[in-house]
Design a protein around this motif. Structure first.
Motif, PDB file in Angstrom:
ATOM      1  N   LEU A 191       0.824  -1.201   0.000  1.00  0.00           N
ATOM      2  CA  LEU A 191       0.000   0.000   0.000  1.00  0.00           C
ATOM      3  C   LEU A 191       0.858   1.251   0.000  1.00  0.00           C
ATOM      4  CD1 LEU A 191      -2.730  -1.110   2.589  1.00  0.00           C
ATOM      5  CD2 LEU A 191      -2.794  -1.291   0.084  1.00  0.00           C
ATOM      6  N   ASP A 192       1.846   1.285   0.883  1.00  0.00           N
ATOM      7  CA  ASP A 192       2.788   2.407   0.971  1.00  0.00           C
ATOM      8  C   ASP A 192       4.190   1.821   1.115  1.00  0.00           C
ATOM      9  OD1 ASP A 192       4.351   4.592   1.527  1.00  0.00           O
ATOM     10  OD2 ASP A 192       3.299   5.178   3.360  1.00  0.00           O
ATOM     11  N   PRO A 193       5.058   2.001   0.115  1.00  0.00           N
ATOM     12  CA  PRO A 193       6.383   1.377   0.176  1.00  0.00           C
ATOM     13  C   PRO A 193       7.382   2.120   1.043  1.00  0.00           C
ATOM     14  CG  PRO A 193       6.168   2.609  -1.853  1.00  0.00           C
ATOM     15  CD  PRO A 193       4.831   2.704  -1.156  1.00  0.00           C
ATOM     16  N   GLY A 194       7.053   3.327   1.519  1.00  0.00           N
ATOM     17  CA  GLY A 194       8.016   4.067   2.318  1.00  0.00           C
ATOM     18  C   GLY A 194       9.184   4.574   1.487  1.00  0.00           C
ATOM     19  N   LEU A 195      10.272   4.901   2.176  1.00  0.00           N
ATOM     20  CA  LEU A 195      11.426   5.517   1.528  1.00  0.00           C
ATOM     21  C   LEU A 195      12.111   4.574   0.553  1.00  0.00           C
ATOM     22  CD1 LEU A 195      13.472   7.865   1.324  1.00  0.00           C
ATOM     23  CD2 LEU A 195      14.694   6.826   3.245  1.00  0.00           C
ATOM     24  N   GLN A 196      12.481   3.401   1.015  1.00  0.00           N
ATOM     25  CA  GLN A 196      13.111   2.396   0.154  1.00  0.00           C
ATOM     26  C   GLN A 196      12.846   1.021   0.763  1.00  0.00           C
ATOM     27  OE1 GLN A 196      17.516   1.277  -0.276  1.00  0.00           O
ATOM     28  NE2 GLN A 196      17.203   2.549  -2.085  1.00  0.00           N
ATOM     29  N   THR A 197      12.013   0.263   0.102  1.00  0.00           N
ATOM     30  CA  THR A 197      11.640  -1.065   0.576  1.00  0.00           C
ATOM     31  C   THR A 197      11.947  -2.066  -0.531  1.00  0.00           C
ATOM     32  OG1 THR A 197       9.918  -0.180   2.017  1.00  0.00           O
ATOM     33  CG2 THR A 197       9.743  -2.495   1.417  1.00  0.00           C
ATOM     34  N   THR A 198      12.688  -3.099  -0.179  1.00  0.00           N
ATOM     35  CA  THR A 198      13.103  -4.098  -1.161  1.00  0.00           C
ATOM     36  C   THR A 198      12.918  -5.495  -0.601  1.00  0.00           C
ATOM     37  OG1 THR A 198      15.382  -3.971  -0.357  1.00  0.00           O
ATOM     38  CG2 THR A 198      14.824  -2.612  -2.273  1.00  0.00           C
ATOM     39  N   VAL A 199      12.923  -6.468  -1.494  1.00  0.00           N
ATOM     40  CA  VAL A 199      12.976  -7.871  -1.094  1.00  0.00           C
ATOM     41  C   VAL A 199      14.439  -8.248  -0.914  1.00  0.00           C
ATOM     42  CG1 VAL A 199      12.480 -10.253  -1.764  1.00  0.00           C
ATOM     43  CG2 VAL A 199      10.846  -8.435  -2.309  1.00  0.00           C
ATOM     44  N   GLN A 200      14.783  -8.760   0.271  1.00  0.00           N
ATOM     45  CA  GLN A 200      16.154  -9.165   0.552  1.00  0.00           C
ATOM     46  C   GLN A 200      16.174 -10.550   1.198  1.00  0.00           C
ATOM     47  OE1 GLN A 200      18.683  -7.596  -0.592  1.00  0.00           O
ATOM     48  NE2 GLN A 200      17.811  -5.589  -1.053  1.00  0.00           N
ATOM     49  N   ALA A 201      17.234 -11.276   0.907  1.00  0.00           N
ATOM     50  CA  ALA A 201      17.407 -12.631   1.441  1.00  0.00           C
ATOM     51  C   ALA A 201      18.876 -12.789   1.845  1.00  0.00           C
ATOM     52  CB  ALA A 201      16.993 -13.663   0.389  1.00  0.00           C
ATOM     53  N   GLY A 202      19.378 -14.016   1.802  1.00  0.00           N
ATOM     54  CA  GLY A 202      20.786 -14.236   2.070  1.00  0.00           C
ATOM     55  C   GLY A 202      21.648 -13.670   0.955  1.00  0.00           C
ATOM     56  N   PRO A 203      22.962 -13.589   1.164  1.00  0.00           N
ATOM     57  CA  PRO A 203      23.860 -12.975   0.179  1.00  0.00           C
ATOM     58  C   PRO A 203      24.133 -13.885  -1.018  1.00  0.00           C
ATOM     59  CG  PRO A 203      25.120 -13.856   2.003  1.00  0.00           C
ATOM     60  CD  PRO A 203      23.679 -14.035   2.374  1.00  0.00           C
ATOM     61  N   ARG A 204      24.653 -13.287  -2.083  1.00  0.00           N
ATOM     62  CA  ARG A 204      25.166 -14.059  -3.220  1.00  0.00           C
ATOM     63  C   ARG A 204      26.618 -14.430  -2.915  1.00  0.00           C
ATOM     64  NH1 ARG A 204      21.679 -10.340  -5.468  1.00  0.00           N
ATOM     65  NH2 ARG A 204      20.075 -11.375  -6.721  1.00  0.00           N
ATOM     66  N   ARG A 205      26.896 -15.694  -2.819  1.00  0.00           N
ATOM     67  CA  ARG A 205      28.218 -16.116  -2.368  1.00  0.00           C
ATOM     68  C   ARG A 205      29.131 -16.590  -3.496  1.00  0.00           C
ATOM     69  NH1 ARG A 205      25.134 -18.253   2.111  1.00  0.00           N
ATOM     70  NH2 ARG A 205      25.718 -17.184   4.031  1.00  0.00           N
ATOM     71  N   ALA A 206      28.617 -16.739  -4.690  1.00  0.00           N
ATOM     72  CA  ALA A 206      29.436 -17.369  -5.723  1.00  0.00           C
ATOM     73  C   ALA A 206      29.513 -16.548  -7.006  1.00  0.00           C
ATOM     74  CB  ALA A 206      28.885 -18.759  -6.036  1.00  0.00           C
ATOM     75  N   ALA A 207      29.362 -15.228  -6.893  1.00  0.00           N
ATOM     76  CA  ALA A 207      29.360 -14.422  -8.114  1.00  0.00           C
ATOM     77  C   ALA A 207      30.339 -13.258  -8.066  1.00  0.00           C
ATOM     78  CB  ALA A 207      27.948 -13.900  -8.386  1.00  0.00           C
ATOM     79  N   ARG A 208      31.195 -13.198  -7.047  1.00  0.00           N
ATOM     80  CA  ARG A 208      32.118 -12.067  -6.962  1.00  0.00           C
ATOM     81  C   ARG A 208      33.118 -12.069  -8.120  1.00  0.00           C
ATOM     82  NH1 ARG A 208      31.550  -9.177  -2.450  1.00  0.00           N
ATOM     83  NH2 ARG A 208      33.489  -8.046  -2.861  1.00  0.00           N
ATOM     84  N   HIS A 209      33.469 -13.254  -8.623  1.00  0.00           N
ATOM     85  CA  HIS A 209      34.393 -13.323  -9.758  1.00  0.00           C
ATOM     86  C   HIS A 209      33.762 -12.747 -11.020  1.00  0.00           C
ATOM     87  CE1 HIS A 209      31.858 -16.839 -10.278  1.00  0.00           C
ATOM     88  NE2 HIS A 209      32.332 -17.004 -11.501  1.00  0.00           N
ATOM     89  N   LEU A 210      32.439 -12.565 -11.009  1.00  0.00           N
ATOM     90  CA  LEU A 210      31.733 -11.946 -12.124  1.00  0.00           C
ATOM     91  C   LEU A 210      31.518 -10.449 -11.897  1.00  0.00           C
ATOM     92  CD1 LEU A 210      28.966 -14.674 -12.639  1.00  0.00           C
ATOM     93  CD2 LEU A 210      31.121 -14.432 -13.911  1.00  0.00           C
TER      94      LEU A 210
END
Length: 319
Positions: A8-27
């Motif tokens: 209804l109201d997303p506020g200032l900055q609202t996102t979907v977040q989960a655990g980190p990406r652990r295998a893409a830093r080389h990209l």
């Protein structure tokens, strides 16, 4: 899949977040993930989800949602008011939303980010190993962006969960002062004795330049760190918690959305046990750095991870 929550109201900055990406830093893809993974894990624990299940990360101003079906939700992180159809609820305890009810989260009274977990987890596709939103590249979450009014969020199957509360010992105190333990980084040898005393002597605060990429630290007395000129440095790996120091002498504390490499001197690294605190630092907050040894950092990490895992689950990791 049928929606579970409508924004209804997303506020200032609202996102979907989960655990980190652990295998893409080389990209060249950062870890991203929840800015405060401990609060994410505590919210998920309230509704019986894995610690790194996708949830909703709200920043500073809160937001509101409508339940499209009956489901259990849990809230942790920065303290705020919580109301369901005008009835008040608290953080750190799971509760049921009936279909059609309105859930409203007020502004954070301290800290920066609050986490809303839904039973079954917010059901969005994983990209490069994580459902987390990485805003700079438009990856993950819901279409790689912040949530908007009218967005409909699906959640996993609701199987019914036992209503639980976070143990008091795991509910962090909240104020506007943060202490971060840090080890010297590869560029730490550039600090003079006076510079080291300044860096670890208190008097820092979070500046207005603060987001999920990083927080610029400023001194309340207007001072800066003086480093010897080293010219242009080759890019080198950086991680969440790395403290870089540009030529201007105002250090930047890198967050989960920071790049994977950088050319500024890496003068310090916040220890893993304290890295999750980054997600709760808001502009104007006092920040104190304490010099820590790598051996002590490992010991603290093991102790803190053991304590949290005893409640959250053995798969929990302090990133």
């Amino acid at each position: 899949m049928t929606a579970a929550l409508t924004v209804l109201d997303p506020g200032l900055q609202t996102t979907v977040q989960a655990g980190p990406r652990r295998a893409a830093r080389h990209l060249g893809v950062p870890a991203s993930g929840a800015a405060d993974p401990v609060s994410l894990a505590l919210a998920n624990r309230l509704v019986g989800n894995p610690w790194d299940a996708a949830a909703i990360e709200l920043t500073l101003t809160g937001g509101s949602f409508r339940a499209e079906r009956t489901l259990t939700v849990g809230i942790a992180g920065a303290p705020c008011t919580v109301q369901v159809d005008g009835r008040s609820f608290g953080l750190h305890r799971g509760f049921r939303l009936e279909r059609g009810s309105k859930l409203a989260l007020g502004p954070a009274s301290a800290g920066c980010r609050t986490y809303l977990a839904a039973e079954g987890g917010i059901d969005v596709p994983a990209v490069l190993g994580s459902a987390s939103t990485y805003l700079p590249a438009g990856l993950g979450g819901l279409e790689g962006r912040s949530l908007r009014s009218g967005d409909r969020l699906p959640a996993g199957s609701a199987s019914g969960v036992e209503v639980v509360s976070t143990p008091d010992a795991l509910r962090p105190p909240w104020d506007r002062n943060w202490t971060l333990r840090a080890c010297l980084g590869p560029g730490g040898e550039l600090l003079t004795e006076a510079g080291r005393a300044l860096l670890f002597g208190g008097g820092w605060r979070a500046g207005r330049a603060a987001d999920r990429t990083g927080v610029r630290l400023e001194r309340s007395d207007g001072g800066t760190l003086a480093l010897p000129s080293v010219g242009s440095l080759p890019s080198a790996p950086v991680f969440p918690g790395t403290l870089q120091c540009p030529e201007g002498g105002a250090p930047i504390l890198l967050g989960p959305d920071s790049g994977t490499t950088g050319g500024y001197p890496r003068i310090a690294q916040v220890i893993r046990a304290d890295r999750h605190l980054f997600g709760q630092i808001r502009p104007g907050d006092a920040v104190r750095l304490l010099l820590w040894t790598p051996d002590d950092a490992r010991a603290v990490l093991e102790e803190k991870a053991t304590l949290l895992s005893s409640w959250i689950g053995k798969d929990f990791q302090l990133d």
